[in-house]
Design an enzyme around this catalytic site. Structure first.
Site, PDB file in Angstrom:
ATOM      1  CE  LYS A   1      -4.012   1.974   2.468  1.00 34.72           C
ATOM      2  NZ  LYS A   1      -4.832   1.920   3.705  1.00 34.72           N
TER       3      LYS A   1
ATOM      4  CB  SER B   1      -8.020   4.074   2.703  1.00 39.95           C
ATOM      5  OG  SER B   1      -7.142   3.354   3.563  1.00 39.95           O
TER       6      SER B   1
ATOM      7  CB  SER C   1      -8.303   1.241   5.549  1.00 42.89           C
ATOM      8  OG  SER C   1      -8.940   2.487   5.662  1.00 42.89           O
TER       9      SER C   1
END
Lengths: 104, 526
Positions: free
Chosen positions: B87, B162, B186
């Site tokens: 990420k 997210s 997330s």
């Protein structure tokens, strides 16, 4: 805990908050945010319903205390590494605009 | 979706990380082959999915080095040679790290996050950086400054957020493993809506050093995978104490992979008390999500679990408390983006002081959701409002912790749907921030209390054929319990389906790109 509900947010307040947060919002953004934040704040204000004086506050889910390391020099970034992402540099330093304006 | 045929077992990219690892160790596969197959897949589908913001130029070189070491007889870690996506909130010194923000576009950090350093030490192969809502603020990945990620199950839908990029990357078989971060869901909510597995460890269980901070009392890094065992294997690599993170726990963690293997092998939940949290279901939950959840409970009961209903009345205040605590902490954490030391600098017309430059930079560099939350946090911390808002939110946090304590006195694990609905359409909630915030209703309590939680597939919703997920939570420090129960449940569910959930994905490697999907793309959906 005072049982005073803060007054509704207005655009002057949003403009002030934006200046505190150092974001040069446009007038349109301030207007839009005032409406959006009003709805959000109305919804989240309910936390005060259950936050009675006898309830202690929690700032950290799993608190640790006295997290120290030995006070000895360790590896650090080199000057080149530290400056590698700088928008502007002057030799071995970060270069910025004037800190004070003319009127100051 | 049943018309799409069987899974091709030969496809390298359809293999789980644990199977890839076994074949790498036996010499049946090379890391170069495995890495190349995933790079090819990225080249093939990422134009549609947009899971990646950056693809590593060094992946094949790193893979060749691991293959070379293996040939020389080096003792390698279990996941050595397996590719992993990272990420973009995590610092990587060889790849840009933007956190999905324009203000960090092109920024290459001078150091690696500890979890990234651990991946490299265990000789996994970083494939690239995955897309995310800007600074991890969002539930749909639509708040990325670089365009949204698309759900592989339906390209018109959100992949969650997210960490939608990491979830979509593993769901679309672009990577067998990924890292995510979870501040309010997330990792778990994207897992739920993409049919994948995501684990938020106990707060402090995984180092956050080099993770670009959103809300420091909530953030936690964790694994994003397609199977429970894969999540456990990756957690074993990234977990453990780090002296660079003052919130890092010093627990001697057990092997999570062993815990997962034991759970899968036992097939039994006898003696396990499974608590169903009354407040995390019912009204506001999609019918198909509730139906699949009820079936999962029945399945657990039939495997011997004792199902108990527990009540956590303060959870009703969790979202409200979260949207005070998070913006307050974020407004402080994001003050570092000041145009001085790194990142974007925008000079206002006619110049100005450093403060003017800072304000102009933050106006251009931050997107609307980030501005919204910074202003909200600044407001919540304002003199005069502090007690009513931030102070009250911290008290709610205490009440939520007490509810967890009480629930865990009656149950070994707690369960709920991992998300209230299946994936919604891109754009559907973009103009309604409050509606977007409600997506995290099931996941936020765990962050506020610091307890671990996992999202894993529990079937497709009958009404739309899209994935649903179940959340399993355990007391702090008891991450291994989640892996055991999760692996048992996963095995039971897959037995009942006769296959894995992800094998039914329309984007599965054995499936061609559906015609209607291709047509839609040509129609300019993105």
């Amino acid at each position: 805990m005072p049982d005073t509900t803060p007054p509704p947010l207005d655009s002057a307040q949003v403009a002030h908050l934006a200046s505190l947060a150092r974001i040069a919002l446009t007038a349109d953004e301030i207007e839009k945010l005032t409406g959006e934040l009003g709805v959000i704040i109305e919804s989240i204000a309910k936390v005060s319903e259950v936050a009675t004086p006898d309830v202690p506050a929690t700032s950290h889910p799993i608190p640790l205390s006295n997290v120290f390391r030995p006070d000895v020099p360790g590896a650090t970034l080199t000057v080149e590494q530290a400056l590698s992402g700088a928008p502007e540099r002057d030799g071995d330093r970060f270069k910025v605009s004037a800190i004070l304006g003319e009127e100051q | 979706m049943s018309g799409h045929g069987a899974v091709s077992g030969d496809s390298l990219i359809s293999l789980s990380a644990s199977v890839l690892a076994e074949r790498l160790h036996s010499g049946e596969l090379s890391s170069v082959e495995v890495t190349q197959a995933h790079l090819d897949r990225i080249a093939e589908v990422d134009g549609d999915i947009h899971a990646f913001l950056h693809v590593s130029a060094d992946a094949l070189k790193t893979a060749a080095e691991v293959d070379g070491a293996r040939r020389l007889g080096a003792k390698l870690s279990p996941l050595a040679g397996v590719p992993v996506a990272i990420k973009d909130v995590l610092c990587t010194q060889d790849m840009p790290s933007t956190a999905g923000s324009r203000i960090l576009e092109g920024w290459i950090p001078p150091y690696d996050a500890t979890v990234v350093a651990k991946l490299r030490k265990a000789r996994l192969i970083p494939l690239g950086k995955t897309n995310m809502d800007e600074f991890a603020m969002g539930s749909s990945t639509e708040h990325s400054a670089f365009g949204p990620t698309h759900n592989p199950w339906d390209l018109e839908r959100i992949p969650g957020g997210s960490g939608g990029g990491s979830a979509a990357a593993v769901a679309a078989f672009e990577a067998p493993l990924a890292l995510g971060s979870d501040t309010g869901g997330s990792i778990r909510q994207p897992a739920a809506v993409t049919g994948t597995v995501g684990m938020k460890p106990t707060y402090g269980g995984v180092s956050r050093y080099g993770a670009i901070a959103l809300a420091s009392s909530l953030d936690q890094v964790g694994p994003v995978t397609r199977t429970v065992l894969d999540a456990a294997l990756l957690h074993d690599v990234i977990g453990g104490h780090d002296e660079h993170d003052s919130t890092s726990l010093t627990d001697a963690w057990p092997s999570f992979a062993d815990a997962a293997r034991a759970g899968a092998a036992s097939g039994s939940l006898t003696g396990v008390r499974v608590g169903v949290v009354k407040e995390l279901g019912g009204e506001g939950f999609q019918a198909g999500v509730s139906a699949r959840f009820a079936e999962a409970l029945d399945l657990m009961a039939s495997a011997g679990a004792e199902i108990v209903e527990v009540s956590a009345p303060s959870f009703r205040y969790a979202i409200a408390a979260y949207y005070l605590i998070l913006p307050a902490e974020a407004s402080s954490n994001l003050a570092k983006f000041d145009s001085v030391r790194f990142g974007l600098r925008v000079n206002p017309p006619g110049g100005g002081t450093v403060e003017d430059v800072m304000a102009a930079t933050r106006e251009v560099g931050f997107g609307p959701e980030v501005k919204r939350r910074i202003i909200l946090g600044t407001y919540a911390l304002s003199a005069g409002y502090y007690d009513a808002y931030y102070g009250s939110a911290q008290k709610v946090r205490t009440l939520i912790q007490r509810d967890f304590d009480s629930a865990f006195s009656r149950a070994d694990v707690l369960v709920s749907p991992a998300a209230p609905t299946t994936a919604f359409k891109l754009g559907e909630k973009l103009e309604d921030p409050l509606a977007m915030y409600l997506n995290d209703v099931t996941t936020i309590p765990a962050n506020l209390a610091g307890v671990p939680g996992m999202g894993l597939p529990m079937g497709l919703a009958p009404e739309d054929g899209l994935p649903t997920g179940i959340q399993i939570m355990a007391p702090a420090h008891e991450d291994a319990r989640i892996y055991t129960v999760g692996a048992t449940l996963e095995a039971l569910l897959e037995q009942s389906w006769g296959r894995t959930l992800i094998s039914q994905a329309p984007g599965h490697p054995s499936m061609p790109l559906p015609d209607e999907r291709a047509a839609r793309l040509e129609g300019g959906t993105r």
